[in-house]
Design an enzyme around this catalytic site. Structure first.
Site, mmCIF file in Angstrom:
data_model
loop_
_atom_site.group_PDB
_atom_site.id
_atom_site.type_symbol
_atom_site.label_atom_id
_atom_site.label_comp_id
_atom_site.label_asym_id
_atom_site.label_seq_id
_atom_site.Cartn_x
_atom_site.Cartn_y
_atom_site.Cartn_z
ATOM 1 N N ASP A 182 -13.748 7.410 5.877
ATOM 2 C CA ASP A 182 -15.359 8.024 5.975
ATOM 3 C C ASP A 182 -15.292 8.555 7.085
ATOM 4 O O ASP A 182 -16.731 8.889 7.637
ATOM 5 C CB ASP A 182 -16.358 6.966 5.687
ATOM 6 C CG ASP A 182 -15.860 6.069 4.302
ATOM 7 O OD1 ASP A 182 -15.459 6.864 3.531
ATOM 8 O OD2 ASP A 182 -16.572 4.892 4.413
ATOM 9 N N THR B 184 -9.725 12.555 6.055
ATOM 10 C CA THR B 184 -8.728 12.545 7.226
ATOM 11 C C THR B 184 -8.255 11.102 7.428
ATOM 12 O O THR B 184 -9.001 10.000 6.735
ATOM 13 C CB THR B 184 -9.321 13.106 8.559
ATOM 14 O OG1 THR B 184 -10.471 12.286 8.762
ATOM 15 C CG2 THR B 184 -9.483 14.517 8.418
ATOM 16 N N SER C 147 -22.837 12.181 1.617
ATOM 17 C CA SER C 147 -22.196 13.109 2.153
ATOM 18 C C SER C 147 -20.913 13.568 1.571
ATOM 19 O O SER C 147 -20.241 12.614 0.886
ATOM 20 C CB SER C 147 -21.663 12.667 3.656
ATOM 21 O OG SER C 147 -22.697 12.228 4.571
ATOM 22 N N GLU D 128 -26.069 13.006 -5.039
ATOM 23 C CA GLU D 128 -24.573 12.979 -5.320
ATOM 24 C C GLU D 128 -24.196 13.969 -6.292
ATOM 25 O O GLU D 128 -23.324 14.874 -6.091
ATOM 26 C CB GLU D 128 -23.722 11.475 -5.409
ATOM 27 C CG GLU D 128 -24.077 10.531 -4.334
ATOM 28 C CD GLU D 128 -23.290 9.099 -4.373
ATOM 29 O OE1 GLU D 128 -22.355 9.253 -5.034
ATOM 30 O OE2 GLU D 128 -24.002 8.476 -4.080
ATOM 31 N N ASN E 89 -13.863 13.469 -0.168
ATOM 32 C CA ASN E 89 -14.524 12.204 -0.715
ATOM 33 C C ASN E 89 -15.920 12.580 -0.719
ATOM 34 O O ASN E 89 -16.545 13.155 -0.135
ATOM 35 C CB ASN E 89 -14.155 11.279 0.401
ATOM 36 C CG ASN E 89 -14.630 9.909 -0.013
ATOM 37 O OD1 ASN E 89 -14.496 9.622 -1.264
ATOM 38 N ND2 ASN E 89 -15.069 9.064 0.839
ATOM 39 N N ARG F 292 0.995 -1.260 -0.108
ATOM 40 C CA ARG F 292 -0.014 0.080 0.091
ATOM 41 C C ARG F 292 0.786 1.461 -0.124
ATOM 42 O O ARG F 292 0.494 2.389 -0.715
ATOM 43 C CB ARG F 292 -1.055 -0.027 1.245
ATOM 44 C CG ARG F 292 -2.153 0.976 1.060
ATOM 45 C CD ARG F 292 -3.151 0.612 2.488
ATOM 46 N NE ARG F 292 -3.914 -0.552 2.487
ATOM 47 C CZ ARG F 292 -4.912 -0.786 1.887
ATOM 48 N NH1 ARG F 292 -5.241 0.154 0.823
ATOM 49 N NH2 ARG F 292 -5.422 -1.922 1.795
ATOM 50 N N HIS G 108 -19.312 10.111 0.035
ATOM 51 C CA HIS G 108 -19.834 8.951 0.546
ATOM 52 C C HIS G 108 -21.054 8.752 0.664
ATOM 53 O O HIS G 108 -22.007 9.442 0.675
ATOM 54 C CB HIS G 108 -19.118 8.567 1.872
ATOM 55 C CG HIS G 108 -19.542 7.265 2.233
ATOM 56 N ND1 HIS G 108 -18.666 6.389 2.242
ATOM 57 C CD2 HIS G 108 -20.441 6.986 3.482
ATOM 58 C CE1 HIS G 108 -19.162 5.136 2.972
ATOM 59 N NE2 HIS G 108 -20.298 5.576 3.704
ATOM 60 N N ILE H 280 -8.198 2.282 0.510
ATOM 61 C CA ILE H 280 -8.005 2.917 1.638
ATOM 62 C C ILE H 280 -6.579 3.543 1.495
ATOM 63 O O ILE H 280 -5.666 2.745 0.979
ATOM 64 C CB ILE H 280 -8.237 1.894 2.684
ATOM 65 C CG1 ILE H 280 -9.421 1.221 2.801
ATOM 66 C CG2 ILE H 280 -7.456 2.156 3.978
ATOM 67 C CD1 ILE H 280 -9.788 0.122 3.953
ATOM 68 N N LEU H 281 -6.500 4.865 1.908
ATOM 69 C CA LEU H 281 -5.334 5.501 1.835
ATOM 70 C C LEU H 281 -4.336 5.522 2.901
ATOM 71 O O LEU H 281 -5.042 5.356 4.254
ATOM 72 C CB LEU H 281 -5.634 6.902 1.290
ATOM 73 C CG LEU H 281 -6.433 7.287 0.157
ATOM 74 C CD1 LEU H 281 -7.113 8.352 -0.042
ATOM 75 C CD2 LEU H 281 -5.433 6.683 -1.184
HETATM 76 C C1 GRF Z 1 -20.964 6.681 -5.352
HETATM 77 O O1 GRF Z 1 -21.840 6.169 -4.858
HETATM 78 C C2 GRF Z 1 -20.135 7.231 -4.437
HETATM 79 O O2 GRF Z 1 -20.716 7.897 -3.404
HETATM 80 C C3 GRF Z 1 -19.110 5.973 -4.093
HETATM 81 O O3 GRF Z 1 -19.031 5.058 -5.016
HETATM 82 C C4 GRF Z 1 -19.945 5.556 -6.051
HETATM 83 C C5 GRF Z 1 -19.147 6.125 -7.218
HETATM 84 O O4 GRF Z 1 -20.239 6.081 -8.333
HETATM 85 N N1 GRF Z 1 -17.957 6.492 -3.185
HETATM 86 P P1 GRF Z 1 -19.649 6.901 -9.630
HETATM 87 O O5 GRF Z 1 -18.412 5.846 -10.032
HETATM 88 O O6 GRF Z 1 -19.458 8.296 -9.473
HETATM 89 O O7 GRF Z 1 -20.671 6.708 -10.571
#
Ligand code: GRF
Length: 218
Positions: A146, A142, A137, A175, A108, A66, A110, A93-94
């Site tokens: 998440d 950090t 969200s 989103e 990010n 990693r 989520h 995971i970073l």
């Molecule tokens: C989204 O639901 C995002 O929140 C999650 O992974 C999905 C990615 O969708 N982390 P996309 O690749 O942007 O269509």
């Protein structure tokens, strides 16, 4: 206004990437310097190419661990000199070093109303928990997976008869609204993380994440 240079990291379909590309072609003041994927077959790479955005693939499988992957990824990202890095469905995971390096300048998205349902399979878990409300969200990244300071959230109702797919689709629509909006505030210099790791928007430290319905300029 000058455009904020950004780099977007993906692993998959890239619909959030597309939402940002679409806004950037209109009125979002960002310059997408590159889209980087850890998977060569991520459809999001096609989306970037169609928009004339440089792409790069860095496959984590090619690295022994990693740390070495993250170091190479950092070097690749920094070669584009972004002011903001967006994780948009980047399924890795970073390491702490990586996260520290981009402290206060990495977001990010989520698919849950954090702090609920951190980690994977959020829609399935929300249905199992029989919540009435679910959502998405945007947060600063950090070390805690998440768990970084939350900027903006949008919620959707969970409806009778929903399965993970119908619920995911309803959340995804939100989103695509909240990611460009949070990026806009950052690009306009209105949003930052202060020395206490509090999210500041328009001069005020948030005491709770902003909800889309109450958000400025939505
Ligand atoms: C989204 O639901 C995002 O929140 C999650 O992974 C999905 C990615 O969708 N982390 P996309 O690749 O942007 O269509």
């Amino acid at each position: 206004m000058s455009k904020l240079p950004i780099v977007i990291l993906i692993s998959g379909g890239g619909t959030n990437l597309q939402a940002i590309i679409d806004r950037a072609e209109k009125d979002l003041p960002v310059d997408i310097k590159a889209v980087i994927s850890n998977k060569a077959d991520a459809y999001g790479l096609e989306r970037a190419k169609q928009a004339g955005i440089p792409t790069a693939v860095l496959e984590h499988r090619q690295f022994p661990d990693r740390e070495s992957f993250d170091t190479a990824l950092m070097e690749l990202i920094d070669s584009y000199q972004p002011k903001l890095v967006l994780l948009a469905g980047f399924m890795r995971i970073l390491t702490p070093d990586f996260v520290h390096h981009y402290h206060g300048r990495m977001f990010n998205i989520h698919p849950s109303l954090l702090p609920d349902f951190q980690g994977l399979h959020t829609h399935h878990r929300a249905l199992e928990a029989e919540v009435e409300k679910h959502g998405a969200s945007i947060h600063f990244v950090t070390e805690e997976l998440d768990g970084g300071p939350i900027i903006l959230q949008a919620s959707v109702p969970v409806l009778p008869g929903d399965d993970a797919k119908t619920l995911a689709a309803r959340v995804l629509e939100k989103e695509h609204i909240i990611y460009p909006l949070a990026v806009r505030w950052y690009a306009q210099g209105r949003l930052f993380l202060n020395e206490n790791d509090e999210v500041v928007l328009d001069g005020k430290a948030l005491t709770a994440p902003i909800q889309l319905e109450q958000a400025p300029d939505r």
